[in-house]
Design a protein around this motif. Structure first.
Motif, PDB file in Angstrom:
ATOM      1  N   SER A 127     -11.819  11.947  -8.295  1.00  0.00           N
ATOM      2  CA  SER A 127     -11.310  11.097  -7.225  1.00  0.00           C
ATOM      3  C   SER A 127     -12.238  11.111  -6.019  1.00  0.00           C
ATOM      4  N   SER A 128     -12.245  10.009  -5.276  1.00  0.00           N
ATOM      5  CA  SER A 128     -13.044   9.921  -4.052  1.00  0.00           C
ATOM      6  C   SER A 128     -12.327   9.015  -3.065  1.00  0.00           C
ATOM      7  N   PHE A 129     -12.709   9.104  -1.809  1.00  0.00           N
ATOM      8  CA  PHE A 129     -12.084   8.254  -0.799  1.00  0.00           C
ATOM      9  C   PHE A 129     -12.417   6.784  -1.022  1.00  0.00           C
ATOM     10  N   GLU A 130     -13.513   6.509  -1.706  1.00  0.00           N
ATOM     11  CA  GLU A 130     -13.890   5.125  -1.993  1.00  0.00           C
ATOM     12  C   GLU A 130     -12.977   4.501  -3.046  1.00  0.00           C
ATOM     13  N   THR A 131     -12.418   5.315  -3.928  1.00  0.00           N
ATOM     14  CA  THR A 131     -11.621   4.769  -5.029  1.00  0.00           C
ATOM     15  C   THR A 131     -10.116   4.840  -4.781  1.00  0.00           C
ATOM     16  N   LEU A 132      -9.694   5.455  -3.676  1.00  0.00           N
ATOM     17  CA  LEU A 132      -8.266   5.547  -3.386  1.00  0.00           C
ATOM     18  C   LEU A 132      -7.705   4.195  -2.923  1.00  0.00           C
ATOM     19  N   ASP A 133      -6.426   3.980  -3.183  1.00  0.00           N
ATOM     20  CA  ASP A 133      -5.741   2.783  -2.693  1.00  0.00           C
ATOM     21  C   ASP A 133      -5.192   3.059  -1.296  1.00  0.00           C
ATOM     22  N   TYR A 134      -5.624   2.257  -0.332  1.00  0.00           N
ATOM     23  CA  TYR A 134      -5.217   2.463   1.058  1.00  0.00           C
ATOM     24  C   TYR A 134      -3.985   1.611   1.380  1.00  0.00           C
ATOM     25  N   ASP A 135      -2.835   1.953   0.759  1.00  0.00           N
ATOM     26  CA  ASP A 135      -1.612   1.222   1.068  1.00  0.00           C
ATOM     27  C   ASP A 135      -0.876   1.904   2.209  1.00  0.00           C
ATOM     28  N   MET A 136       0.152   1.266   2.707  1.00  0.00           N
ATOM     29  CA  MET A 136       0.829   1.728   3.921  1.00  0.00           C
ATOM     30  C   MET A 136       1.460   3.106   3.749  1.00  0.00           C
ATOM     31  N   GLY A 137       1.882   3.441   2.542  1.00  0.00           N
ATOM     32  CA  GLY A 137       2.535   4.726   2.327  1.00  0.00           C
ATOM     33  C   GLY A 137       1.579   5.904   2.294  1.00  0.00           C
ATOM     34  N   ARG A 138       0.273   5.602   2.211  1.00  0.00           N
ATOM     35  CA  ARG A 138      -0.687   6.695   2.061  1.00  0.00           C
ATOM     36  C   ARG A 138      -1.805   6.680   3.095  1.00  0.00           C
ATOM     37  N   ILE A 139      -1.940   5.606   3.821  1.00  0.00           N
ATOM     38  CA  ILE A 139      -3.117   5.465   4.686  1.00  0.00           C
ATOM     39  C   ILE A 139      -3.181   6.550   5.757  1.00  0.00           C
ATOM     40  N   HIS A 140      -2.012   6.932   6.298  1.00  0.00           N
ATOM     41  CA  HIS A 140      -2.014   7.979   7.329  1.00  0.00           C
ATOM     42  C   HIS A 140      -2.512   9.298   6.749  1.00  0.00           C
ATOM     43  N   ALA A 141      -2.056   9.642   5.548  1.00  0.00           N
ATOM     44  CA  ALA A 141      -2.477  10.889   4.906  1.00  0.00           C
ATOM     45  C   ALA A 141      -3.958  10.838   4.544  1.00  0.00           C
ATOM     46  N   ILE A 142      -4.435   9.688   4.079  1.00  0.00           N
ATOM     47  CA  ILE A 142      -5.852   9.564   3.711  1.00  0.00           C
ATOM     48  C   ILE A 142      -6.734   9.689   4.948  1.00  0.00           C
ATOM     49  N   ASP A 143      -6.340   9.038   6.042  1.00  0.00           N
ATOM     50  CA  ASP A 143      -7.110   9.145   7.294  1.00  0.00           C
ATOM     51  C   ASP A 143      -7.182  10.595   7.763  1.00  0.00           C
ATOM     52  N   ALA A 144      -6.059  11.323   7.657  1.00  0.00           N
ATOM     53  CA  ALA A 144      -6.045  12.730   8.061  1.00  0.00           C
ATOM     54  C   ALA A 144      -6.931  13.571   7.140  1.00  0.00           C
ATOM     55  N   ALA A 145      -6.946  13.228   5.863  1.00  0.00           N
ATOM     56  CA  ALA A 145      -7.783  13.957   4.910  1.00  0.00           C
ATOM     57  C   ALA A 145      -9.269  13.724   5.204  1.00  0.00           C
ATOM     58  N   ILE A 146      -9.626  12.494   5.555  1.00  0.00           N
ATOM     59  CA  ILE A 146     -11.020  12.196   5.913  1.00  0.00           C
ATOM     60  C   ILE A 146     -11.413  12.953   7.177  1.00  0.00           C
TER      61      ILE A 146
END
Length: 311
Positions: A127-146
Motif C-alpha cells: 500500500s502507498s498514499f498514492e494508491t489509497l482512496d481519498y474519500d470523506m470517511g478516510r481523508i482526515h486519517a490519511i492526512d494525519a498519517a502523511i
C-alpha cells in the motif's frame, strides 16, 4: 653432433615469442583498450607488455558488461562487479568495482530490510498514499498519517496514531502506506498482525526465541500493531508481552501505530478481561496509559472494501 632437442628448442621458443607478440598486438588493437590508452597517455607501452593476462581479463569483463545478461547470470569473475585497471609498479593490475545494477540491487535490499511484517497480507504491505482512496470517511486519517511520516524529516513524531473503525474500511492499508513512506527517512518498521502474533507466542517460548521477537517490537523505529483488540489474551500475554513492549516504547519515545475495530474506551474494557473472564481494570488502565496519551485517535469510516472486492 647436437641432439634434435637442442636444434628444435630455439625454434619453439621463437615460435612462442611470435605467438605472444601477435596476441599482444591484437589485444592492443582492441577498440576498448585503444579508448583506455587515449584516456591514460601517461602509461608507457612496457607496462601493457608486462600485463597481458590482466588486459585479457579486463577486456573479457568489459565485453560481458556491454552485453550484460543481468545480475543473476553475470559471467564476470565476481558477480555484479567489473575490473578496473590500476598501474602498480610497472604492471597493470585490476581491482573489483561494483556495477550500477549491483548498487541498485543492494540499495533495494537495504530498503527491504527496513520493513518487516508478521502475517500481513501482500496488498497491505504494498500500500502507498498514492494508491489509497481519498474519500470523506478516510481523508482526515490519511492526512494525519502523511503528517506523521513527514515529521521524520526533522526528528520523529511525538505521538503515534490510533486508527479505529468498522471492518474493511482500510485502516490496515493506511498503516501499510505509513510503513512504505518512512523508508525515505531510513526508518525501520515492523507491522504485526497482533492476533496471530499473540497466538504464536507460546511456540516462541518452546523455540527459545521469544526474547528476540519481543526485543524487536520494543526497539524498531515504528511499530504497527494491526487489529489490536481482536487478539486472545491471557494475563501473562497482556502484562509481560504487550505491556512490556508498550512500556519500553513509551520510555524511549518510540512512536507506535495501532489499527483496531474498537475505540480507546472499548479497548480498555477488552484489556481488562482475561481469557478466564476475570476483570483487572488496574492492569488495563496501566497499559492504556501507554496508549491514550501517546497516540492521536483517528476514526476511519466508509464502505467495506473487502465486500466490494469479493462481489
Amino acid at each position: 653432433m647436437k641432439q634434435i632437442g637442442e636444434v628444435v628448442k630455439p625454434w619453439l621458443n621463437r615460435g612462442k615469442r611470435m605467438a605472444l607478440a601477435k596476441e599482444f598486438e591484437q589485444i592492443m588493437q582492441h577498440p576498448l583498450l585503444q579508448a583506455y590508452i587515449r584516456e591514460h597517455p601517461e602509461i608507457p607501452l612496457s607496462v601493457y607488455k608486462h600485463s597481458v593476462n590482466a588486459l585479457k581479463q579486463w577486456l573479457t569483463e568489459k565485453e560481458n558488461c556491454q552485453r550484460c545478461p543481468g545480475l543473476d547470470t553475470c559471467p564476470n569473475m565476481m558477480k555484479g562487479h567489473f575490473t578496473k585497471l590500476v598501474d602498480e609498479l610497472g604492471y597493470l593490475e585490476f581491482r573489483m568495482q561494483p556495477c550500477r545494477k549491483w548498487k541498485v540491487q543492494q540499495e533495494m535490499f537495504k530498503v527491504q530490510s527496513l520493513i518487516r511484517s508478521y502475517h500481513i497480507p501482500k496488498d497491505v504491505l504494498e500500500s502507498s498514499f498514492e494508491t489509497l482512496d481519498y474519500d470523506m470517511g478516510r481523508i482526515h486519517a490519511i492526512d494525519a498519517a502523511i503528517d506523521f511520516c513527514n515529521q521524520f524529516a526533522n526528528g520523529k513524531p511525538k505521538k503515534g496514531l490510533y486508527l479505529y473503525g468498522p471492518f474493511g474500511v482500510g485502516k490496515s492499508r493506511i498503516a501499510g502506506a505509513i510503513m512504505n513512506e518512512i523508508i525515505q527517512y531510513k526508518k525501520s518498521s515492523y507491522m504485526v498482525y497482533l492476533p496471530d502474533f499473540m497466538r504464536d507466542i507460546s511456540d516462541s517460548i518452546h523455540e527459545n526465541n521469544l526474547s528476540e521477537k519481543v526485543d524487536f517490537l520494543k526497539k524498531v523505529d515504528v511499530l504497527i500493531l494491526d487489529d489490536i483488540g481482536a487478539e486472545y489474551l491471557t494475563p501473562w500475554k497482556r502484562d509481560e508481552i504487550l505491556g512490556a513492549v508498550l512500556h519500553y516504547r513509551y520510555a524511549e519515545r518510540l512512536p507506535t501505530v495501532f489499527t483496531s475495530n474498537m475505540s480507546l474506551d472499548q479497548l480498555e474494557e477488552h484489556l481488562a478481561y482475561s481469557s478466564k473472564g476475570n476483570a483487572d481494570w488496574m492492569k488495563a488502565k496501566r497499559i492504556m496509559e501507554r496508549i491514550r496519551h501517546y497516540v492521536i485517535p483517528l476514526a476511519v469510516n466508509g464502505p467495506n472494501r473487502r465486500e466490494s472486492l469479493s462481489n
